[in-house]
Enzyme design. Structure first.
Site, PDB file in Angstrom:
ATOM      1  N   ASN A   1       7.117  -8.297   2.794  1.00  0.00           N
ATOM      2  CA  ASN A   1       7.166  -6.940   3.300  1.00  0.00           C
ATOM      3  C   ASN A   1       7.770  -6.983   4.661  1.00  0.00           C
ATOM      4  O   ASN A   1       6.961  -7.150   5.644  1.00  0.00           O
ATOM      5  CB  ASN A   1       5.935  -6.208   3.031  1.00  0.00           C
ATOM      6  CG  ASN A   1       6.079  -4.495   3.743  1.00  0.00           C
ATOM      7  OD1 ASN A   1       6.966  -4.255   3.942  1.00  0.00           O
ATOM      8  ND2 ASN A   1       4.735  -4.019   3.645  1.00  0.00           N
TER       9      ASN A   1
ATOM     10  N   LYS B   1       8.748  -4.785   6.639  1.00  0.00           N
ATOM     11  CA  LYS B   1       8.495  -3.402   7.458  1.00  0.00           C
ATOM     12  C   LYS B   1       9.754  -3.115   8.216  1.00  0.00           C
ATOM     13  O   LYS B   1      10.690  -3.403   7.547  1.00  0.00           O
ATOM     14  CB  LYS B   1       7.254  -3.652   8.295  1.00  0.00           C
ATOM     15  CG  LYS B   1       6.002  -4.270   7.385  1.00  0.00           C
ATOM     16  CD  LYS B   1       4.808  -4.063   8.069  1.00  0.00           C
ATOM     17  CE  LYS B   1       3.687  -4.695   6.996  1.00  0.00           C
ATOM     18  NZ  LYS B   1       2.150  -4.386   7.651  1.00  0.00           N
TER      19      LYS B   1
ATOM     20  N   HIS C   1       2.059   1.752   0.477  1.00  0.00           N
ATOM     21  CA  HIS C   1       1.454   1.043   1.404  1.00  0.00           C
ATOM     22  C   HIS C   1       0.639   1.912   2.246  1.00  0.00           C
ATOM     23  O   HIS C   1       0.933   3.135   2.547  1.00  0.00           O
ATOM     24  CB  HIS C   1       2.667   0.361   2.111  1.00  0.00           C
ATOM     25  CG  HIS C   1       2.299  -0.703   3.029  1.00  0.00           C
ATOM     26  ND1 HIS C   1       1.690  -0.430   4.337  1.00  0.00           N
ATOM     27  CD2 HIS C   1       2.245  -2.066   2.836  1.00  0.00           C
ATOM     28  CE1 HIS C   1       1.244  -1.508   4.885  1.00  0.00           C
ATOM     29  NE2 HIS C   1       1.684  -2.719   3.901  1.00  0.00           N
TER      30      HIS C   1
ATOM     31  N   GLU D   1       0.478   2.096   5.416  1.00  0.00           N
ATOM     32  CA  GLU D   1       1.286   2.706   6.712  1.00  0.00           C
ATOM     33  C   GLU D   1       1.904   4.015   6.237  1.00  0.00           C
ATOM     34  O   GLU D   1       2.129   4.763   6.881  1.00  0.00           O
ATOM     35  CB  GLU D   1       1.995   1.539   7.150  1.00  0.00           C
ATOM     36  CG  GLU D   1       1.341   0.491   7.978  1.00  0.00           C
ATOM     37  CD  GLU D   1       2.192  -0.932   7.773  1.00  0.00           C
ATOM     38  OE1 GLU D   1       3.160  -0.919   7.540  1.00  0.00           O
ATOM     39  OE2 GLU D   1       1.453  -1.872   8.131  1.00  0.00           O
TER      40      GLU D   1
ATOM     41  N   GLU E   1      -4.494  -4.243  -0.478  1.00  0.00           N
ATOM     42  CA  GLU E   1      -4.360  -4.678   0.913  1.00  0.00           C
ATOM     43  C   GLU E   1      -5.582  -3.874   1.853  1.00  0.00           C
ATOM     44  O   GLU E   1      -5.422  -2.461   1.843  1.00  0.00           O
ATOM     45  CB  GLU E   1      -2.933  -4.053   1.518  1.00  0.00           C
ATOM     46  CG  GLU E   1      -1.847  -4.805   0.727  1.00  0.00           C
ATOM     47  CD  GLU E   1      -0.734  -4.792   1.599  1.00  0.00           C
ATOM     48  OE1 GLU E   1      -0.190  -5.618   1.847  1.00  0.00           O
ATOM     49  OE2 GLU E   1      -0.355  -3.675   2.479  1.00  0.00           O
TER      50      GLU E   1
ATOM     51  N   GLY F   1      -2.208  -6.427   9.765  1.00  0.00           N
ATOM     52  CA  GLY F   1      -1.644  -6.599  11.177  1.00  0.00           C
ATOM     53  C   GLY F   1      -2.726  -6.519  12.306  1.00  0.00           C
ATOM     54  O   GLY F   1      -2.773  -6.546  13.278  1.00  0.00           O
TER      55      GLY F   1
ATOM     56  N   SER G   1      -2.639  -9.586   6.402  1.00  0.00           N
ATOM     57  CA  SER G   1      -2.835 -11.242   7.261  1.00  0.00           C
ATOM     58  C   SER G   1      -2.929 -12.462   6.280  1.00  0.00           C
ATOM     59  O   SER G   1      -3.422 -13.168   6.620  1.00  0.00           O
ATOM     60  CB  SER G   1      -3.861 -10.921   8.152  1.00  0.00           C
ATOM     61  OG  SER G   1      -3.550  -9.850   9.058  1.00  0.00           O
TER      62      SER G   1
END
Ligand code: 3PY
Length: 249
Positions: A9, A11, A94, A96, A166, A172, A212
């Protein structure tokens, strides 16, 4: 048995030239992998990267698509448009996007349906926040996320769903769930899938770990029976790092 997958991914990283260069490098180093390999890129890279990965071991995906089929939605990119670039997958849900762009379970449900209707496979992300984990609510959270956006699908549609667990607290942050923590919740997620679609379908559902994940911790994570691969953020941005994770299979 579920298909093993390592998906990147990217991003919001890499301009077009940098993205094409990374894709080229990946096609040179990723040969005969022991798992499916997918790179999910920003929209602007898709058509160019599709040309680069054609005929290689690497499949292509987008990181998002619109919740509308077409029309006056300035700036949006539809599932049909994504598919027309040559992409096969799309990441939806996701954290985010849920957090920064207010994507609700209902919006995600629309996106999932449009993606599937346009022949895309969906990498559907779920996962709890640190607060929810500390309150021991992780199982409740992931089940509700599945129920809210994908558990209405037919068994036929479900074949095109990959789940990515996740934990938000591991995205991150450099923190990774321990392999035991990840395995525990992956097994729970598989049991939720089994409740809706049966044990056989659940056993064939790929459940990826994200947050991560890197070459150093991938072997331990991938050794667990319910972890079928990874959705990789930062470590997918360098060919050597990403290959290191692929080689963990
Ligand atoms: C991460 O590993 O940071 C991710 O969010 C992958 O999607």
């Amino acid at each position: 048995m579920a298909k093993k997958i390592v998906a990147g991914n990217w991003k919001m990283n890499k301009n077009l030239q940098e993205g094409v260069a990374l894709a080229k490098e990946l096609t040179e180093v990723v040969k005969n992998p022991n798992c499916g390999v997918i790179i999910c890129t920003p929209f602007i890279h898709l058509a160019s990267v599709a040309e680069v990965v054609k005929g290689s071991a690497i499949e292509l995906g987008a990181e998002n698509c619109a919740d509308k089929a077409s029309g006056a939605y300035t700036g949006e990119v539809s599932a049909e448009m994504v598919k027309s670039t040559g992409a096969e997958y799309v990441i939806l849900g996701h954290s985010e996007r849920r957090e920064y762009y207010n994507e609700t379970p209902e919006i995600l449900k629309e996106k999932v349906e449009l993606a599937l209707a346009n022949g895309l496979k969906v990498i559907f992300c779920i996962g709890e926040s640190l607060e929810e984990r500390e309150a021991n609510k992780q199982n409740e959270v992931v089940k509700a996320e599945l129920a809210g956006s994908v558990f209405h699908l037919t068994a036929e549609q479900w074949k095109n769903i990959v789940i990515a667990y996740e934990p938000i607290w591991a995205i991150g942050t450099g923190k990774t769930a321990t392999a035991e923590q990840a395995e525990e919740i992956h097994a729970y997620i598989r049991s939720c899938v089994a409740e809706v679609y049966g044990a056989e379908v659940a056993a064939e559902t790929s459940i990826l770990y994200g947050g991560s994940c890197k070459a150093s911790n991938a072997p331990e994570l991938f050794a667990k029976p319910d972890i079928d691969g990874g959705l990789i953020g930062g470590a997918s941005l360098k060919a050597a790092d990403f290959k290191g994770i692929i080689d963990a299979w």
